[in-house]
Design a protein around this motif. Structure first.
Motif, PDB file in Angstrom:
ATOM      1  N   VAL A  60      -4.146   0.017  -7.012  1.00 26.93           N
ATOM      2  CA  VAL A  60      -5.568   0.318  -7.188  1.00 26.93           C
ATOM      3  C   VAL A  60      -5.998   1.347  -6.150  1.00 26.93           C
ATOM      4  O   VAL A  60      -5.634   1.244  -4.972  1.00 26.93           O
ATOM      5  N   ASP A  61      -6.777   2.318  -6.569  1.00 31.77           N
ATOM      6  CA  ASP A  61      -7.305   3.344  -5.660  1.00 31.77           C
ATOM      7  C   ASP A  61      -8.211   2.708  -4.611  1.00 31.77           C
ATOM      8  O   ASP A  61      -9.141   1.984  -4.941  1.00 31.77           O
ATOM      9  N   GLU A  62      -7.929   2.989  -3.328  1.00 29.51           N
ATOM     10  CA  GLU A  62      -8.716   2.404  -2.245  1.00 29.51           C
ATOM     11  C   GLU A  62      -9.410   3.443  -1.365  1.00 29.51           C
ATOM     12  O   GLU A  62     -10.051   3.075  -0.379  1.00 29.51           O
ATOM     13  N   GLY A  63      -9.294   4.719  -1.715  1.00 30.17           N
ATOM     14  CA  GLY A  63      -9.999   5.726  -0.930  1.00 30.17           C
ATOM     15  C   GLY A  63      -9.113   6.904  -0.562  1.00 30.17           C
ATOM     16  O   GLY A  63      -7.950   6.978  -0.942  1.00 30.17           O
ATOM     17  N   VAL A  64      -9.710   7.830   0.183  1.00 30.19           N
ATOM     18  CA  VAL A  64      -9.045   9.087   0.521  1.00 30.19           C
ATOM     19  C   VAL A  64      -9.047   9.290   2.028  1.00 30.19           C
ATOM     20  O   VAL A  64     -10.074   9.079   2.692  1.00 30.19           O
ATOM     21  N   GLU A  65      -7.883   9.664   2.563  1.00 32.74           N
ATOM     22  CA  GLU A  65      -7.785  10.123   3.948  1.00 32.74           C
ATOM     23  C   GLU A  65      -7.914  11.645   3.929  1.00 32.74           C
ATOM     24  O   GLU A  65      -7.023  12.338   3.447  1.00 32.74           O
ATOM     25  N   ARG A  66      -9.028  12.144   4.413  1.00 30.87           N
ATOM     26  CA  ARG A  66      -9.320  13.571   4.315  1.00 30.87           C
ATOM     27  C   ARG A  66      -8.473  14.373   5.292  1.00 30.87           C
ATOM     28  O   ARG A  66      -8.327  14.014   6.450  1.00 30.87           O
ATOM     29  N   GLY A  67      -7.913  15.481   4.786  1.00 30.79           N
ATOM     30  CA  GLY A  67      -7.154  16.390   5.632  1.00 30.79           C
ATOM     31  C   GLY A  67      -5.971  15.742   6.327  1.00 30.79           C
ATOM     32  O   GLY A  67      -5.613  16.121   7.446  1.00 30.79           O
ATOM     33  N   LYS A  68      -5.316  14.804   5.680  1.00 26.13           N
ATOM     34  CA  LYS A  68      -4.239  14.019   6.293  1.00 26.13           C
ATOM     35  C   LYS A  68      -3.044  14.890   6.683  1.00 26.13           C
ATOM     36  O   LYS A  68      -2.476  14.759   7.763  1.00 26.13           O
ATOM     37  N   PHE A  69      -2.622  15.770   5.766  1.00 33.16           N
ATOM     38  CA  PHE A  69      -1.435  16.586   5.998  1.00 33.16           C
ATOM     39  C   PHE A  69      -1.807  18.057   6.121  1.00 33.16           C
ATOM     40  O   PHE A  69      -2.742  18.537   5.473  1.00 33.16           O
ATOM     41  N   LEU A  70      -1.033  18.761   6.925  1.00 28.19           N
ATOM     42  CA  LEU A  70      -1.142  20.218   7.030  1.00 28.19           C
ATOM     43  C   LEU A  70       0.112  20.800   6.392  1.00 28.19           C
ATOM     44  O   LEU A  70       1.212  20.664   6.923  1.00 28.19           O
ATOM     45  N   ILE A  71      -0.047  21.426   5.224  1.00 27.35           N
ATOM     46  CA  ILE A  71       1.073  21.967   4.471  1.00 27.35           C
ATOM     47  C   ILE A  71       0.816  23.434   4.176  1.00 27.35           C
ATOM     48  O   ILE A  71      -0.185  23.786   3.552  1.00 27.35           O
ATOM     49  N   ASP A  72       1.726  24.288   4.667  1.00 25.47           N
ATOM     50  CA  ASP A  72       1.598  25.735   4.467  1.00 25.47           C
ATOM     51  C   ASP A  72       0.221  26.242   4.895  1.00 25.47           C
ATOM     52  O   ASP A  72      -0.404  27.066   4.221  1.00 25.47           O
ATOM     53  N   GLY A  73      -0.263  25.720   6.014  1.00 22.64           N
ATOM     54  CA  GLY A  73      -1.527  26.168   6.574  1.00 22.64           C
ATOM     55  C   GLY A  73      -2.764  25.574   5.934  1.00 22.64           C
ATOM     56  O   GLY A  73      -3.886  25.915   6.332  1.00 22.64           O
ATOM     57  N   GLU A  74      -2.584  24.689   4.972  1.00 20.39           N
ATOM     58  CA  GLU A  74      -3.732  24.092   4.274  1.00 20.39           C
ATOM     59  C   GLU A  74      -3.765  22.587   4.503  1.00 20.39           C
ATOM     60  O   GLU A  74      -2.745  21.904   4.382  1.00 20.39           O
ATOM     61  N   ARG A  75      -4.935  22.055   4.845  1.00 24.43           N
ATOM     62  CA  ARG A  75      -5.078  20.618   5.021  1.00 24.43           C
ATOM     63  C   ARG A  75      -5.281  19.962   3.660  1.00 24.43           C
ATOM     64  O   ARG A  75      -6.106  20.409   2.850  1.00 24.43           O
ATOM     65  N   LEU A  76      -4.522  18.888   3.420  1.00 24.24           N
ATOM     66  CA  LEU A  76      -4.564  18.217   2.129  1.00 24.24           C
ATOM     67  C   LEU A  76      -4.966  16.762   2.299  1.00 24.24           C
ATOM     68  O   LEU A  76      -4.524  16.081   3.226  1.00 24.24           O
ATOM     69  N   ASP A  77      -5.796  16.300   1.380  1.00 24.90           N
ATOM     70  CA  ASP A  77      -6.214  14.899   1.370  1.00 24.90           C
ATOM     71  C   ASP A  77      -5.112  14.017   0.792  1.00 24.90           C
ATOM     72  O   ASP A  77      -4.301  14.457  -0.038  1.00 24.90           O
ATOM     73  N   VAL A  78      -5.101  12.769   1.229  1.00 26.81           N
ATOM     74  CA  VAL A  78      -4.151  11.779   0.719  1.00 26.81           C
ATOM     75  C   VAL A  78      -4.930  10.596   0.162  1.00 26.81           C
ATOM     76  O   VAL A  78      -5.843  10.078   0.817  1.00 26.81           O
ATOM     77  N   ARG A  79      -4.582  10.198  -1.043  1.00 24.57           N
ATOM     78  CA  ARG A  79      -5.227   9.054  -1.676  1.00 24.57           C
ATOM     79  C   ARG A  79      -4.431   7.793  -1.344  1.00 24.57           C
ATOM     80  O   ARG A  79      -3.213   7.754  -1.507  1.00 24.57           O
ATOM     81  N   ILE A  80      -5.132   6.774  -0.862  1.00 20.42           N
ATOM     82  CA  ILE A  80      -4.521   5.500  -0.508  1.00 20.42           C
ATOM     83  C   ILE A  80      -4.726   4.510  -1.655  1.00 20.42           C
ATOM     84  O   ILE A  80      -5.825   4.389  -2.204  1.00 20.42           O
ATOM     85  N   GLU A 133       0.843  -1.198   0.000  1.00 23.42           N
ATOM     86  CA  GLU A 133       0.000   0.000   0.000  1.00 23.42           C
ATOM     87  C   GLU A 133       0.873   1.241   0.000  1.00 23.42           C
ATOM     88  O   GLU A 133       2.040   1.214   0.410  1.00 23.42           O
ATOM     89  N   LEU A 134       0.314   2.329  -0.492  1.00 26.05           N
ATOM     90  CA  LEU A 134       1.019   3.607  -0.549  1.00 26.05           C
ATOM     91  C   LEU A 134       0.016   4.734  -0.415  1.00 26.05           C
ATOM     92  O   LEU A 134      -1.198   4.533  -0.535  1.00 26.05           O
ATOM     93  N   GLY A 135       0.533   5.935  -0.172  1.00 24.11           N
ATOM     94  CA  GLY A 135      -0.311   7.120  -0.116  1.00 24.11           C
ATOM     95  C   GLY A 135       0.341   8.261  -0.873  1.00 24.11           C
ATOM     96  O   GLY A 135       1.561   8.418  -0.840  1.00 24.11           O
ATOM     97  N   HIS A 136      -0.467   9.032  -1.592  1.00 23.86           N
ATOM     98  CA  HIS A 136       0.052  10.229  -2.256  1.00 23.86           C
ATOM     99  C   HIS A 136      -0.967  11.354  -2.114  1.00 23.86           C
ATOM    100  O   HIS A 136      -2.181  11.118  -2.056  1.00 23.86           O
ATOM    101  N   ARG A 137      -0.463  12.583  -2.039  1.00 21.79           N
ATOM    102  CA  ARG A 137      -1.366  13.728  -1.948  1.00 21.79           C
ATOM    103  C   ARG A 137      -2.238  13.809  -3.207  1.00 21.79           C
ATOM    104  O   ARG A 137      -1.776  13.505  -4.306  1.00 21.79           O
TER     105      ARG A 137
END
Length: 203
Positions: free
Chosen positions: A164-184, A144-148
């Motif tokens: 294969v795309d298995e879903g999204v971790e919402r707001g996983k990372f906080l980068i430059d003040g913005e929360r970003l989703d990560v696709r698993i 398994e892997l994760g990418h923004r």
């Protein structure tokens, strides 16, 4: 923090077969990461600002620490090397032996991007990882892997390597003040294997 990175058919891993023909003509290959790769790792981290997401490597001492981390017993770290055997990229797996699975990640020095090299390397390493030990592989059954979600290049590598795309971790990372989703994304031994040319393994 962990580093970020048609019809179903029977996987070649079931019989230990290799899925990817290798193409050594361009000079690139794969081999295990070694302690001597620290200087090349430092150069790779200095090659692009986005490499900071893979770890804090700004000095040679930190590069040695990064290599030591990659060489820990629970990891399999594979160097992508050029014709001179100089490390230009990495594909690595943090192994969960109990569950026969692994967290998969990759990066590539900036000037070697855009030619499909990361995809070929990732597919080749993933194939070996998912091949049973009896067939010369590493015996894992799931990767398994994760990418923004705003990183289409990493997403393209994952798809090309059979994940294969298995879903999204919402707001996983906080980068430059913005929360970003990560696709698993995940890949099972039984999933279809990619057909793109692989990279040859070196000693």
């Amino acid at each position: 923090m962990r580093p970020t990175t048609d019809d179903a058919s029977r996987s070649p891993a079931a019989s230990g077969a290799s899925a990817l023909p290798t193409t050594p003509e361009d000079g690139y290959g794969l081999r295990p990461v070694g302690a001597e790769d620290a200087l090349a790792v430092l150069g790779a981290f200095r090659s692009a600002p986005d490499m900071a997401r893979q770890g804090g490597v700004r000095t040679l001492e930190q590069a040695h620490e990064q290599v030591a981390w990659l060489l820990a017993p629970q990891r399999r770290a594979t160097a992508i090397v050029d014709a001179e055997d100089w490390l230009v990229g990495l594909v690595a797996i943090t192994v969960d032996e109990e569950n026969r699975s692994g967290w998969f990640f990759y990066w590539l020095r900036a000037e070697h991007r855009g030619r499909g090299l990361a995809s070929r390397a990732a597919a080749t390493v993933a194939d070996r990882a998912l091949t049973p030990t009896a067939g010369g592989g590493w015996g894992l059954e799931r990767l398994e892997l994760g990418h923004r979600v705003n990183n289409p290049a990493s997403a393209a590598v994952a798809r090309a390597a059979g994940f294969v795309d298995e879903g999204v971790e919402r707001g996983k990372f906080l980068i430059d003040g913005e929360r970003l989703d990560v696709r698993i994304c995940g890949r099972l031994r039984s999933d279809p294997w990619p057909a793109l040319p692989g990279l040859p393994w070196r000693p």
